[in-house]
Write a protein that holds these residues in place. Structure first.
Motif, PDB file in Angstrom:
ATOM      1  N   ALA A   1       0.842  -1.205   0.000  1.00  0.00           N
ATOM      2  CA  ALA A   1       0.000   0.000   0.000  1.00  0.00           C
ATOM      3  C   ALA A   1       0.875   1.251   0.000  1.00  0.00           C
ATOM      4  N   LEU A   2       1.904   1.257   0.826  1.00  0.00           N
ATOM      5  CA  LEU A   2       2.813   2.400   0.883  1.00  0.00           C
ATOM      6  C   LEU A   2       3.620   2.515  -0.409  1.00  0.00           C
ATOM      7  N   THR A   3       4.053   1.389  -0.943  1.00  0.00           N
ATOM      8  CA  THR A   3       4.800   1.400  -2.203  1.00  0.00           C
ATOM      9  C   THR A   3       3.965   2.003  -3.321  1.00  0.00           C
TER      10      THR A   3
ATOM     11  N   GLU B   1       1.257   8.552  -6.030  1.00  0.00           N
ATOM     12  CA  GLU B   1       0.992   9.907  -5.538  1.00  0.00           C
ATOM     13  C   GLU B   1       2.222  10.797  -5.566  1.00  0.00           C
ATOM     14  N   TRP B   2       3.370  10.277  -5.216  1.00  0.00           N
ATOM     15  CA  TRP B   2       4.568  11.116  -5.152  1.00  0.00           C
ATOM     16  C   TRP B   2       5.322  11.183  -6.476  1.00  0.00           C
ATOM     17  N   HIS B   3       5.124  10.205  -7.348  1.00  0.00           N
ATOM     18  CA  HIS B   3       5.879  10.202  -8.597  1.00  0.00           C
ATOM     19  C   HIS B   3       5.002  10.233  -9.846  1.00  0.00           C
ATOM     20  N   GLY B   4       3.689  10.209  -9.680  1.00  0.00           N
ATOM     21  CA  GLY B   4       2.804  10.257 -10.837  1.00  0.00           C
ATOM     22  C   GLY B   4       2.920   9.042 -11.733  1.00  0.00           C
ATOM     23  N   GLY B   5       3.388   7.938 -11.168  1.00  0.00           N
ATOM     24  CA  GLY B   5       3.573   6.712 -11.938  1.00  0.00           C
ATOM     25  C   GLY B   5       2.471   5.715 -11.692  1.00  0.00           C
ATOM     26  N   ARG B   6       2.785   4.493 -11.991  1.00  0.00           N
ATOM     27  CA  ARG B   6       1.821   3.406 -11.821  1.00  0.00           C
ATOM     28  C   ARG B   6       2.542   2.178 -11.291  1.00  0.00           C
ATOM     29  N   LEU B   7       1.942   1.517 -10.307  1.00  0.00           N
ATOM     30  CA  LEU B   7       2.455   0.255  -9.781  1.00  0.00           C
ATOM     31  C   LEU B   7       1.422  -0.805 -10.058  1.00  0.00           C
TER      32      LEU B   7
END
Length: 159
Positions: free
Chosen positions: A128-130, A136-142
């Protein structure tokens, strides 16, 4: 590193290939190497793969994924593979894959939920934190990539 979470993210040029290699080296020095050995392999382009990111938080996210892979292989051994690549659309992919038991199909939709864990002593905050760090902090996708064997997670970032 927790103090970084409550502040606006820092943005600076980060060579993700170096972050991946540094993380792989860190874990190679710490995972079991005798019985039930865990092998960590990495593949990154020779040229820098640069994104605008907070290097501390990005490394933390990557470490979290590798730590989960190590835990999945604990007691049975196996292989963890880290890679960085440029995608055709210009984005960057960081991949963490293992050949462990994988995530059961019926649980895949829940792995990023805070409080969800399959570990007997887990808290359910790692993924969840990852995801929060990446999205949220990098505008990416996991994402958890559907694979036949093991678990594969992709971090996708803008270059």
């Amino acid at each position: 590193r927790f103090e970084r979470l409550g502040r606006p993210p820092r943005r600076e040029p980060v060579d993700v290939a170096r972050v991946v290699e540094r993380t792989a080296e860190y874990f190679r020095a710490r995972v079991p190497t005798r019985s039930n050995a865990v092998q960590i392999a990495s593949a990154c382009p020779e040229d820098p793969v640069v994104v605008q990111a907070d290097p501390v938080l990005l490394e933390w996210a990557l470490e979290s994924l590798v730590r989960n892979a190590v835990d999945a292989l604990a007691g049975r051994g196996g292989r963890i593979y880290l890679a960085t690549s440029r995608l055709p659309d210009g984005r960057v992919r960081i991949r963490v894959a293992d050949d462990g038991p994988g995530v059961p199909r019926e649980l895949r939709a829940r792995v990023f939920e805070a409080g969800f864990t399959t570990k007997t002593s887990g808290w359910g905050i790692g993924l969840a934190l990852t995801r929060r760090i990446v999205e949220e902090w990098h505008g990416g996708r996991l994402m958890l990539v559907p694979v036949e064997r093991g678990a594969t997670f992709d971090i996708i970032l803008q270059a």
